[in-house]
Write an enzyme that holds these catalytic residues in place. Structure first.
Site, PDB file in Angstrom:
ATOM      1  N   THR A 125      18.238  63.065 -22.983  1.00 42.01           N
ATOM      2  CA  THR A 125      18.648  61.837 -22.329  1.00 42.01           C
ATOM      3  C   THR A 125      18.710  61.998 -20.948  1.00 42.01           C
ATOM      4  OG1 THR A 125      20.282  60.331 -22.180  1.00 42.01           O
ATOM      5  CG2 THR A 125      20.940  62.307 -23.006  1.00 42.01           C
ATOM      6  N   ASP A 126      18.436  60.964 -20.139  1.00 38.20           N
ATOM      7  CA  ASP A 126      18.698  60.903 -18.766  1.00 38.20           C
ATOM      8  C   ASP A 126      20.056  61.044 -18.326  1.00 38.20           C
ATOM      9  OD1 ASP A 126      19.530  58.404 -19.500  1.00 38.20           O
ATOM     10  OD2 ASP A 126      18.344  57.170 -18.213  1.00 38.20           O
ATOM     11  N   GLU A 127      21.131  60.713 -19.246  1.00 40.12           N
ATOM     12  CA  GLU A 127      22.399  60.796 -19.194  1.00 40.12           C
ATOM     13  C   GLU A 127      22.955  62.140 -18.599  1.00 40.12           C
ATOM     14  OE1 GLU A 127      25.243  58.859 -21.873  1.00 40.12           O
ATOM     15  OE2 GLU A 127      23.745  57.118 -21.976  1.00 40.12           O
ATOM     16  N   TYR A 153      29.635  62.506 -24.765  1.00 36.15           N
ATOM     17  CA  TYR A 153      28.207  62.402 -25.227  1.00 36.15           C
ATOM     18  C   TYR A 153      27.215  63.102 -24.268  1.00 36.15           C
ATOM     19  CZ  TYR A 153      23.332  60.585 -25.938  1.00 36.15           C
ATOM     20  OH  TYR A 153      22.070  60.483 -26.260  1.00 36.15           O
ATOM     21  N   LYS A 157      24.968  66.622 -24.782  1.00 36.97           N
ATOM     22  CA  LYS A 157      23.506  66.697 -24.552  1.00 36.97           C
ATOM     23  C   LYS A 157      22.956  67.741 -23.632  1.00 36.97           C
ATOM     24  CE  LYS A 157      20.914  64.440 -26.444  1.00 36.97           C
ATOM     25  NZ  LYS A 157      19.950  64.605 -27.828  1.00 36.97           N
ATOM     26  N   ARG A 276      34.292  50.436 -19.969  1.00 38.51           N
ATOM     27  CA  ARG A 276      34.041  51.816 -20.612  1.00 38.51           C
ATOM     28  C   ARG A 276      34.884  52.765 -19.588  1.00 38.51           C
ATOM     29  NH1 ARG A 276      27.852  53.507 -22.045  1.00 38.51           N
ATOM     30  NH2 ARG A 276      28.588  52.433 -24.201  1.00 38.51           N
TER      31      ARG A 276
HETATM   32  P1  NAD Z   1      20.816  57.313 -33.778  1.00 35.55           P
HETATM   33  O1  NAD Z   1      22.330  57.308 -33.723  1.00 35.55           O
HETATM   34  O2  NAD Z   1      20.085  55.947 -34.005  1.00 35.55           O
HETATM   35  O3  NAD Z   1      20.195  58.131 -34.839  1.00 35.55           O
HETATM   36  C1  NAD Z   1      20.527  59.530 -34.961  1.00 35.55           C
HETATM   37  C2  NAD Z   1      20.064  60.022 -36.322  1.00 35.55           C
HETATM   38  O4  NAD Z   1      20.582  61.211 -36.390  1.00 35.55           O
HETATM   39  C3  NAD Z   1      20.721  59.215 -37.724  1.00 35.55           C
HETATM   40  O5  NAD Z   1      19.661  58.929 -38.700  1.00 35.55           O
HETATM   41  C4  NAD Z   1      21.691  60.222 -37.972  1.00 35.55           C
HETATM   42  O6  NAD Z   1      21.857  59.866 -39.599  1.00 35.55           O
HETATM   43  C5  NAD Z   1      21.069  61.496 -37.660  1.00 35.55           C
HETATM   44  N1  NAD Z   1      22.123  62.597 -37.573  1.00 35.55           N
HETATM   45  C6  NAD Z   1      23.424  62.512 -36.925  1.00 35.55           C
HETATM   46  N2  NAD Z   1      24.107  63.465 -37.312  1.00 35.55           N
HETATM   47  C7  NAD Z   1      23.130  64.485 -37.950  1.00 35.55           C
HETATM   48  C8  NAD Z   1      23.172  65.813 -38.475  1.00 35.55           C
HETATM   49  N3  NAD Z   1      24.343  66.521 -38.247  1.00 35.55           N
HETATM   50  N4  NAD Z   1      22.424  66.411 -39.041  1.00 35.55           N
HETATM   51  C9  NAD Z   1      21.140  65.522 -39.622  1.00 35.55           C
HETATM   52  N5  NAD Z   1      21.094  64.162 -38.997  1.00 35.55           N
HETATM   53  C10 NAD Z   1      22.089  63.867 -38.117  1.00 35.55           C
HETATM   54  O7  NAD Z   1      20.191  57.823 -32.402  1.00 35.55           O
HETATM   55  P2  NAD Z   1      18.853  57.403 -31.445  1.00 35.55           P
HETATM   56  O8  NAD Z   1      19.456  56.287 -30.411  1.00 35.55           O
HETATM   57  O9  NAD Z   1      17.873  57.222 -32.386  1.00 35.55           O
HETATM   58  O10 NAD Z   1      18.893  58.687 -30.780  1.00 35.55           O
HETATM   59  C11 NAD Z   1      17.811  59.660 -31.007  1.00 35.55           C
HETATM   60  C12 NAD Z   1      17.983  60.974 -30.114  1.00 35.55           C
HETATM   61  O11 NAD Z   1      17.458  60.294 -28.751  1.00 35.55           O
HETATM   62  C13 NAD Z   1      19.327  61.437 -29.670  1.00 35.55           C
HETATM   63  O12 NAD Z   1      19.057  62.780 -29.561  1.00 35.55           O
HETATM   64  C14 NAD Z   1      19.816  60.637 -28.346  1.00 35.55           C
HETATM   65  O13 NAD Z   1      20.457  61.646 -27.621  1.00 35.55           O
HETATM   66  C15 NAD Z   1      18.263  60.670 -27.822  1.00 35.55           C
HETATM   67  N6  NAD Z   1      18.160  59.479 -27.027  1.00 35.55           N
HETATM   68  C16 NAD Z   1      18.602  58.233 -27.279  1.00 35.55           C
HETATM   69  C17 NAD Z   1      18.229  57.191 -26.080  1.00 35.55           C
HETATM   70  C18 NAD Z   1      18.678  55.755 -26.663  1.00 35.55           C
HETATM   71  O14 NAD Z   1      18.353  55.067 -25.680  1.00 35.55           O
HETATM   72  N7  NAD Z   1      18.897  55.454 -27.813  1.00 35.55           N
HETATM   73  C19 NAD Z   1      17.661  57.379 -25.032  1.00 35.55           C
HETATM   74  C20 NAD Z   1      17.370  58.860 -24.804  1.00 35.55           C
HETATM   75  C21 NAD Z   1      17.599  59.773 -25.592  1.00 35.55           C
HETATM   76  O1  DAU Z   2      20.143  56.380 -21.005  1.00 37.66           O
HETATM   77  C1  DAU Z   2      19.823  57.041 -22.597  1.00 37.66           C
HETATM   78  C2  DAU Z   2      21.228  56.489 -23.038  1.00 37.66           C
HETATM   79  O2  DAU Z   2      21.208  55.101 -23.566  1.00 37.66           O
HETATM   80  C3  DAU Z   2      21.075  57.281 -24.734  1.00 37.66           C
HETATM   81  O3  DAU Z   2      21.228  58.873 -24.167  1.00 37.66           O
HETATM   82  C4  DAU Z   2      22.295  56.870 -25.596  1.00 37.66           C
HETATM   83  O4  DAU Z   2      21.800  57.466 -26.916  1.00 37.66           O
HETATM   84  C5  DAU Z   2      22.134  55.386 -25.657  1.00 37.66           C
HETATM   85  O5  DAU Z   2      23.109  54.935 -26.275  1.00 37.66           O
HETATM   86  C6  DAU Z   2      22.176  54.727 -24.298  1.00 37.66           C
HETATM   87  O6  DAU Z   2      23.495  54.787 -23.716  1.00 37.66           O
HETATM   88  P1  DAU Z   2      24.285  53.718 -22.968  1.00 37.66           P
HETATM   89  O7  DAU Z   2      25.806  53.940 -22.850  1.00 37.66           O
HETATM   90  O8  DAU Z   2      23.629  53.220 -21.685  1.00 37.66           O
HETATM   91  O9  DAU Z   2      23.981  52.638 -23.939  1.00 37.66           O
HETATM   92  P2  DAU Z   2      24.643  51.291 -24.636  1.00 37.66           P
HETATM   93  O10 DAU Z   2      23.974  50.471 -25.320  1.00 37.66           O
HETATM   94  O11 DAU Z   2      26.095  51.737 -25.205  1.00 37.66           O
HETATM   95  O12 DAU Z   2      25.196  50.570 -23.329  1.00 37.66           O
HETATM   96  C7  DAU Z   2      24.485  50.096 -22.365  1.00 37.66           C
HETATM   97  C8  DAU Z   2      25.090  49.510 -21.133  1.00 37.66           C
HETATM   98  O13 DAU Z   2      25.768  48.318 -21.598  1.00 37.66           O
HETATM   99  C9  DAU Z   2      26.252  50.399 -20.670  1.00 37.66           C
HETATM  100  O14 DAU Z   2      26.371  50.350 -19.410  1.00 37.66           O
HETATM  101  C10 DAU Z   2      27.218  49.779 -21.533  1.00 37.66           C
HETATM  102  C11 DAU Z   2      27.373  48.382 -21.711  1.00 37.66           C
HETATM  103  N1  DAU Z   2      27.980  47.796 -22.708  1.00 37.66           N
HETATM  104  C12 DAU Z   2      27.483  48.491 -24.009  1.00 37.66           C
HETATM  105  C13 DAU Z   2      28.019  47.759 -25.203  1.00 37.66           C
HETATM  106  C14 DAU Z   2      27.815  48.266 -26.392  1.00 37.66           C
HETATM  107  C15 DAU Z   2      28.729  46.458 -22.531  1.00 37.66           C
HETATM  108  O15 DAU Z   2      28.774  45.942 -21.574  1.00 37.66           O
HETATM  109  N2  DAU Z   2      29.260  46.030 -23.761  1.00 37.66           N
HETATM  110  C16 DAU Z   2      28.722  46.463 -25.000  1.00 37.66           C
HETATM  111  O16 DAU Z   2      29.456  45.901 -25.964  1.00 37.66           O
END
Ligand code: NAD
Ligand code: DAU
Length: 339
Positions: A125-127, A153, A157, A276
């Site tokens: 992730t970019d985080e 988190y 990562k 947050r």
């Molecule tokens: P998500 O939370 O929707 O899905 C995570 C999945 O992993 C779920 O199906 C869960 O059951 C499974 N899981 C959790 N713990 C597990 C374990 N111990 N063993 C096996 N499976 C397990 O997450 P997402 O948003 O789809 O993210 C997927 C990946 O991409 C993550 O690694 C996240 O860090 C990365 N990522 C997410 C974003 C985003 O914006 N959502 C952006 C960049 C990177």
């Molecule tokens: O940048 C990549 C990341 O993006 C991934 O690695 C993470 O898995 C993914 O969850 C996401 O992280 P963020 O923290 O950026 O996403 P989130 O949707 O939780 O929040 C996006 C922005 O919105 C953040 O600045 C917090 C704000 N927010 C979020 C929620 C859930 C609110 O203002 N209100 C809310 O209720």
């Protein structure tokens, strides 16, 4: 090719499974997923009966399960999506993030070493770059920036990325890493900003915006992320890190207003709530490297992607209404009740 996709019942993992099976119908694909609160087997129903698709319920940090699976399947490629992914949950309870995101990655890489793979791709992730200031729009995340972390988190990562690079250097494991910006699209769990705001707006409930709503995220349609990973798997990417993002920065307030406008709901639903802890200010990816090396460019702009996403949530109410009617209610009360 025989590919293992961990976390394939989650948001990005399931979208990747659909993308991959469509693009590479000749390959075998196995999903390993623990089906935590974020995993949903219902999502994978469309491919469940396909002969080249296999689902295994299991924990990536469970060495016995993982080693037995690798021994049986002899995977060529591993794509590790499995993770605890929600920043707010990591602030409440970091332990499970360290176990799944760090130890789970270690177990998978140990198995990959023991049984041999041609690629281990770590979905990062970019985080891991921390954040950028709001008043320096000229700054972007590049792959050579030092890793830092604001939340448990992102620390977990970043640790996984460091471990993956260490396994490459020390053991010669053929690792690649991608670091993507915020994804949006179908099947995203409604704890994340966009689906949470869609669900609340449709129910005429307050939309909880953290702090001032000025924080910036760099949004990418999930299918563009999936295509980037596929290109990395097929490219000459061993030992390399690729940032993925489409120069699509928006303040949270802008995103929420766009959703309200498309749903025909009033802006009076916006409610500013407590910020947050450690809230990152701005994420912004420089995708020049993946463009130059692999020719990747995003194909879906935000206006199109957000319309498609909102339409998907409108057409698939059953998928997310089932989720938010369960233990999600307690989660919501805990996170937002006294905010
Ligand atoms: P998500 O939370 O929707 O899905 C995570 C999945 O992993 C779920 O199906 C869960 O059951 C499974 N899981 C959790 N713990 C597990 C374990 N111990 N063993 C096996 N499976 C397990 O997450 P997402 O948003 O789809 O993210 C997927 C990946 O991409 C993550 O690694 C996240 O860090 C990365 N990522 C997410 C974003 C985003 O914006 N959502 C952006 C960049 C990177
Ligand atoms: O940048 C990549 C990341 O993006 C991934 O690695 C993470 O898995 C993914 O969850 C996401 O992280 P963020 O923290 O950026 O996403 P989130 O949707 O939780 O929040 C996006 C922005 O919105 C953040 O600045 C917090 C704000 N927010 C979020 C929620 C859930 C609110 O203002 N209100 C809310 O209720």
């Amino acid at each position: 090719m025989n590919i293992l996709v961990t976390g394939g019942a989650g948001f990005i993992g399931s979208n990747f499974v659909f993308y991959y099976l469509r693009e590479h119908p000749e390959d075998q694909l196995t999903v390993l997923d623990a089906l935590t609160y974020a995993g949903n087997l219902q999502t994978l129903q469309p491919v469940m009966e396909q002969e080249n698709f296999h689902f295994v319920k299991g924990d990536v940090a469970d060495r016995e399960t993982v080693f037995a699976l690798f021994e049986e399947k002899k995977f060529d490629i591993v794509v590790n999506f499995a993770a605890e992914s929600h920043v707010d949950r990591s602030i409440e309870d970091p332990g499970v993030f360290l176990r799944t995101n760090i130890l789970g990655t270690q177990v998978l890489m140990d198995a990959a070493r023991a049984f041999g793979v041609s690629r281990f791709h770590q979905v990062g992730t970019d985080e891991v770059y921390g954040d950028l200031p709001l008043d320096r729009p000229d700054l972007f995340f590049t792959e050579d920036m030092p890793l830092t972390a604001s939340s448990p988190y992102s620390a977990s990562k970043a640790s996984a990325d460091l471990l993956a690079m260490a396994y490459h250097r020390t053991y010669g494991l053929p690792v690649s890493i991608s670091r993507c910006s915020n994804n949006y699209g179908p099947y995203q769990f409604p704890e994340k900003l966009i689906p949470l705001m869609i669900a609340n707006a449709l129910a005429d409930k307050p939309l909880p915006v953290y702090g001032t709503g000025e924080n910036v995220r760099d949004w990418l349609y999930v299918e563009d992320h999936c295509r980037a990973i596929d290109l990395i798997l097929r490219g000459d990417a061993v030992g390399r890190v690729y940032n993925i993002g489409g120069h699509n920065e928006k303040t949270n307030l802008d995103v929420v207003k766009t959703i309200l406008k498309q749903l025909g709901k009033p802006e009076s639903l916006i409610t500013f709530v407590g910020d947050r802890k450690g809230h990152d200010l701005r994420y912004a990816i420089d995708p020049a490297k993946i463009h130059a090396d692999l020719g990747w460019l995003p194909q879906t702009d935000f206006d199109t992607g957000i319309r498609q996403t909102i339409d998907w949530y409108l057409e698939n109410k059953e998928w997310w209404e089932t989720i938010i009617s369960g233990e999600y209610q307690q989660y919501y009360e805990k996170m937002y009740g006294n905010r």
